[in-house]
Scaffold this motif. Structure first.
Motif, PDB file in Angstrom:
ATOM      1  N   GLU A 205       0.839  -1.195   0.000  1.00 12.13           N
ATOM      2  CA  GLU A 205       0.000   0.000   0.000  1.00 12.13           C
ATOM      3  C   GLU A 205       0.876   1.249   0.000  1.00 12.13           C
ATOM      4  OE1 GLU A 205      -3.809  -0.933   2.589  1.00 12.13           O
ATOM      5  OE2 GLU A 205      -1.966  -1.348   3.698  1.00 12.13           O
ATOM      6  N   VAL A 206       0.452   2.230  -0.769  1.00 13.05           N
ATOM      7  CA  VAL A 206       1.175   3.495  -0.858  1.00 13.05           C
ATOM      8  C   VAL A 206       0.261   4.600  -0.326  1.00 13.05           C
ATOM      9  CG1 VAL A 206       2.518   5.038  -2.330  1.00 13.05           C
ATOM     10  CG2 VAL A 206       2.247   2.618  -2.969  1.00 13.05           C
ATOM     11  N   HIS A 207       0.655   5.199   0.786  1.00  8.79           N
ATOM     12  CA  HIS A 207      -0.070   6.327   1.379  1.00  8.79           C
ATOM     13  C   HIS A 207       0.792   7.573   1.193  1.00  8.79           C
ATOM     14  CE1 HIS A 207      -2.391   3.263   3.742  1.00  8.79           C
ATOM     15  NE2 HIS A 207      -1.212   2.655   3.743  1.00  8.79           N
ATOM     16  N   ILE A 208       0.218   8.605   0.609  1.00  9.56           N
ATOM     17  CA  ILE A 208       0.993   9.818   0.314  1.00  9.56           C
ATOM     18  C   ILE A 208       0.253  11.040   0.828  1.00  9.56           C
ATOM     19  CG2 ILE A 208       1.816  11.319  -1.549  1.00  9.56           C
ATOM     20  CD1 ILE A 208       2.445   8.852  -3.173  1.00  9.56           C
ATOM     21  N   LEU A 209       0.985  11.939   1.466  1.00 13.91           N
ATOM     22  CA  LEU A 209       0.475  13.264   1.812  1.00 13.91           C
ATOM     23  C   LEU A 209       1.265  14.284   0.999  1.00 13.91           C
ATOM     24  CD1 LEU A 209       0.035  12.919   5.667  1.00 13.91           C
ATOM     25  CD2 LEU A 209      -1.786  13.214   3.973  1.00 13.91           C
ATOM     26  N   GLN A 210       0.529  15.121   0.283  1.00 18.65           N
ATOM     27  CA  GLN A 210       1.178  16.048  -0.646  1.00 18.65           C
ATOM     28  C   GLN A 210       0.388  17.341  -0.727  1.00 18.65           C
ATOM     29  OE1 GLN A 210       1.972  14.186  -4.375  1.00 18.65           O
ATOM     30  NE2 GLN A 210       3.044  15.930  -5.245  1.00 18.65           N
ATOM     31  N   SER A 211       1.081  18.454  -0.633  1.00 20.49           N
ATOM     32  CA  SER A 211       0.422  19.762  -0.694  1.00 20.49           C
ATOM     33  C   SER A 211       0.540  20.353  -2.089  1.00 20.49           C
ATOM     34  CB  SER A 211       1.044  20.723   0.328  1.00 20.49           C
ATOM     35  OG  SER A 211       0.724  20.325   1.642  1.00 20.49           O
ATOM     36  N   LEU A 212      -0.588  20.838  -2.596  1.00 22.81           N
ATOM     37  CA  LEU A 212      -0.615  21.524  -3.887  1.00 22.81           C
ATOM     38  C   LEU A 212      -0.906  23.002  -3.669  1.00 22.81           C
ATOM     39  CD1 LEU A 212      -0.770  18.595  -4.926  1.00 22.81           C
ATOM     40  CD2 LEU A 212      -2.434  19.374  -6.617  1.00 22.81           C
ATOM     41  N   PRO A 213      -0.179  23.886  -4.357  1.00 20.65           N
ATOM     42  CA  PRO A 213      -0.458  25.320  -4.269  1.00 20.65           C
ATOM     43  C   PRO A 213      -1.726  25.624  -5.067  1.00 20.65           C
ATOM     44  CG  PRO A 213       1.180  24.906  -5.953  1.00 20.65           C
ATOM     45  CD  PRO A 213       0.897  23.572  -5.309  1.00 20.65           C
ATOM     46  N   PRO A 214      -2.127  26.892  -5.190  1.00 20.93           N
ATOM     47  CA  PRO A 214      -3.273  27.196  -6.042  1.00 20.93           C
ATOM     48  C   PRO A 214      -3.146  26.490  -7.384  1.00 20.93           C
ATOM     49  CG  PRO A 214      -2.584  29.166  -4.888  1.00 20.93           C
ATOM     50  CD  PRO A 214      -1.578  28.096  -4.552  1.00 20.93           C
ATOM     51  N   SER A 215      -4.180  25.718  -7.746  1.00 25.12           N
ATOM     52  CA  SER A 215      -4.105  24.877  -8.937  1.00 25.12           C
ATOM     53  C   SER A 215      -5.496  24.374  -9.303  1.00 25.12           C
ATOM     54  CB  SER A 215      -3.167  23.689  -8.698  1.00 25.12           C
ATOM     55  OG  SER A 215      -3.580  22.958  -7.546  1.00 25.12           O
ATOM     56  N   ASN A 216      -5.572  23.791 -10.484  1.00 28.63           N
ATOM     57  CA  ASN A 216      -6.803  23.151 -10.961  1.00 28.63           C
ATOM     58  C   ASN A 216      -6.375  21.935 -11.773  1.00 28.63           C
ATOM     59  OD1 ASN A 216      -9.244  22.387 -12.082  1.00 28.63           O
ATOM     60  ND2 ASN A 216      -9.862  24.449 -12.675  1.00 28.63           N
ATOM     61  N   VAL A 217      -5.887  20.894 -11.081  1.00 28.81           N
ATOM     62  CA  VAL A 217      -5.246  19.765 -11.754  1.00 28.81           C
ATOM     63  C   VAL A 217      -6.254  18.819 -12.388  1.00 28.81           C
ATOM     64  CG1 VAL A 217      -3.252  19.861 -10.226  1.00 28.81           C
ATOM     65  CG2 VAL A 217      -5.144  18.335  -9.659  1.00 28.81           C
ATOM     66  N   ASN A 218      -7.506  18.855 -11.940  1.00 30.75           N
ATOM     67  CA  ASN A 218      -8.513  17.915 -12.432  1.00 30.75           C
ATOM     68  C   ASN A 218      -9.883  18.593 -12.316  1.00 30.75           C
ATOM     69  OD1 ASN A 218      -9.855  14.732 -11.306  1.00 30.75           O
ATOM     70  ND2 ASN A 218      -9.655  15.490 -13.385  1.00 30.75           N
ATOM     71  N   ARG A 219     -10.432  19.026 -13.451  1.00 32.16           N
ATOM     72  CA  ARG A 219     -11.652  19.828 -13.420  1.00 32.16           C
ATOM     73  C   ARG A 219     -12.841  19.044 -13.958  1.00 32.16           C
ATOM     74  NH1 ARG A 219      -8.063  21.687 -17.225  1.00 32.16           N
ATOM     75  NH2 ARG A 219      -8.754  21.882 -19.386  1.00 32.16           N
ATOM     76  N   ASP A 220     -14.041  19.508 -13.580  1.00 33.23           N
ATOM     77  CA  ASP A 220     -15.254  18.873 -14.076  1.00 33.23           C
ATOM     78  C   ASP A 220     -15.675  19.518 -15.394  1.00 33.23           C
ATOM     79  OD1 ASP A 220     -16.520  21.288 -13.493  1.00 33.23           O
ATOM     80  OD2 ASP A 220     -17.427  20.562 -11.635  1.00 33.23           O
ATOM     81  N   ASP A 221     -16.893  19.189 -15.865  1.00 31.47           N
ATOM     82  CA  ASP A 221     -17.317  19.662 -17.177  1.00 31.47           C
ATOM     83  C   ASP A 221     -17.558  21.159 -17.239  1.00 31.47           C
ATOM     84  OD1 ASP A 221     -19.490  19.499 -15.515  1.00 31.47           O
ATOM     85  OD2 ASP A 221     -20.863  18.686 -17.006  1.00 31.47           O
ATOM     86  N   SER A 222     -17.629  21.817 -16.091  1.00 30.40           N
ATOM     87  CA  SER A 222     -17.811  23.274 -16.088  1.00 30.40           C
ATOM     88  C   SER A 222     -16.512  24.024 -15.797  1.00 30.40           C
ATOM     89  CB  SER A 222     -18.874  23.663 -15.048  1.00 30.40           C
ATOM     90  OG  SER A 222     -18.421  23.362 -13.736  1.00 30.40           O
ATOM     91  N   GLY A 223     -15.420  23.284 -15.656  1.00 27.89           N
ATOM     92  CA  GLY A 223     -14.129  23.919 -15.393  1.00 27.89           C
ATOM     93  C   GLY A 223     -13.796  24.086 -13.929  1.00 27.89           C
ATOM     94  N   THR A 224     -14.681  23.647 -13.051  1.00 29.55           N
ATOM     95  CA  THR A 224     -14.452  23.765 -11.606  1.00 29.55           C
ATOM     96  C   THR A 224     -13.569  22.619 -11.114  1.00 29.55           C
ATOM     97  OG1 THR A 224     -16.625  24.783 -11.311  1.00 29.55           O
ATOM     98  CG2 THR A 224     -15.587  23.839  -9.350  1.00 29.55           C
TER      99      THR A 224
END
Length: 392
Positions: free
Chosen positions: A9-28
């Motif tokens: 098992e791989v457990h990861i904690l990772q902080s992302l700065p302001p970003s939009n790495v994976n958006r829905d169909d409306s861009g959110t």
């Protein structure tokens, strides 16, 4: 008697700065409600794609896999290559006709909307196309000259389905393949990946931006105005690798060990690329925790059912929460991991007590590779507590 299993098992904690790495169909940015609070979410599909891309980046081109509707086009190109380059030396028309005949038993082109495409994406190894060409045993020109019915009967004698059901590249062995029309082509995935969730509540923000027309000196206004949504988060990421399933998919023990190590490396370093030019969001984890089990996988996201509410930061509290949850689950259910390996930057006696001393990431990969190799060779992985007692 059930066959032995081994889960990494791989457990990861990772902080992302302001970003939009994976958006829905409306861009959110994608979100989910967990523990009554709205969390940042990155879908498992997005991170599997990122991990597979990162994995493939370090593989020779010939050993890679591809997921495409264009298998007929790719096979046609192979058959049209000169024999000296691994092809059959056919003309374009001959190659296309023979490729269509070879793929017909797969059933993937029956409901295709375009003649040169399969009905859906097919995941396969580039070497498997080479195997299809070798299956012709130098008879490509002879077969291509046959009438349609004769060609169809000849192709039936060839083990086309068997060829695509064996010799899987590592990417297919890891992430699996499903072909609804032909279950014989299915490959059970050795890897499961959870949706990444923020350990804390988030809210979506908007970046208002303008673009200037460099050639318009008369108008001092903006040439374009727009907005993009974003958030920032500390994410809990989880994946589990079934080494036993990976071995079944690959058959070779050494390749299984190497693939397991490379997957852990790729998953830890991977990052979805949504809006990456706007946010340059690529970071490395605060914590990579590996837990080795032979009973069942345990996702530890329950550590964050109550959202973290750090005042001076979220990462350090998230690490402590994960340590508490791992310890509590082991004591409550009585199924502690056989081994725990970790790379982290946090400090504290509790963290060291639960996770063990922090290893440099290359050393962590070496250690898990040794454990997986030991298990594949038929050796038993000793629980950490017993190993320490034996050492004393």
């Amino acid at each position: 008697m059930s066959k032995p299993t081994l889960f990494v098992e791989v457990h990861i904690l990772q902080s992302l700065p302001p970003s939009n790495v994976n958006r829905d169909d409306s861009g959110t940015p994608k979100q989910a409600v967990y523990g009554g609070a709205r969390r940042a979410r990155v879908s498992s599909q997005a991170w599997k794609r990122a991990a597979r891309t990162e994995y493939a980046r370090h593989m020779p081109e010939a050993d890679r896999a591809t997921r495409t509707k264009r298998i007929a086009t790719l096979l046609t190109e192979r058959l049209a290559r000169p024999a000296a380059e691994g092809g059959a030396g056919l003309t374009g028309e001959q190659a296309g006709r023979l490729a269509a005949a070879l793929l017909e038993p797969l059933g993937v082109t029956k409901s295709a909307k375009k003649e040169d495409q399969s009905a859906y994406l097919l995941f396969f190894g580039k070497k498997q196309l080479d195997s299809l060409v070798r299956l012709l045993d130098g008879r490509a020109a002879e077969l291509a000259a046959l009438a349609d019915d004769d060609l169809k009967n000849e192709v039936k004698q060839l083990s086309v389905v068997q060829t695509l059901s064996t010799g899987h590249p590592a990417e297919v062995a890891l992430f699996g393949r499903m072909v609804a029309d032909l279950p014989a082509l299915n490959v059970d995935a050795a890897v499961q990946v959870a949706h990444a969730l923020s350990t804390h509540a988030v809210r979506t923000e908007f970046d208002y931006y303008t673009a200037v027309d460099d050639e318009n000196t008369d108008d001092h206004g903006a040439g374009m105005i727009g907005t993009v949504e974003f958030n920032s988060s500390t994410l809990y990421r989880y994946a589990v690798l079934g080494v036993h399933q990976l071995r079944d998919n690959l058959t070779d023990a050494e390749e299984t060990r190497d693939t397991a190590v490379r997957f852990i490396d790729a998953f830890a370093r991977s990052m979805p690329t949504g809006h990456q030019n706007s946010f340059a969001h690529r970071t490395l984890p605060h914590l990579v925790l590996l837990t080795i089990r032979t009973d069942q996988p345990v996702n530890l996201v329950s550590a964050y059912e109550e959202p973290v509410t750090g005042i001076t930061g979220l990462a350090s509290e998230s690490v402590v929460r994960l340590a508490d949850e791992l310890k509590a689950v082991g004591e409550t259910w009585g199924n502690k991991p056989l081994q725990t390996l970790a790379t982290y930057t946090a400090e504290g006696d509790k963290i060291t007590e639960v996770f063990g001393s922090s290893l440099a990431f290359p050393a962590l990969l070496d250690s898990v590779g040794a454990l997986v190799g030991q298990w594949l060779a038929g050796g038993e992985i000793t629980p950490a507590e017993k190993a320490e007692a034996d050492a004393r």
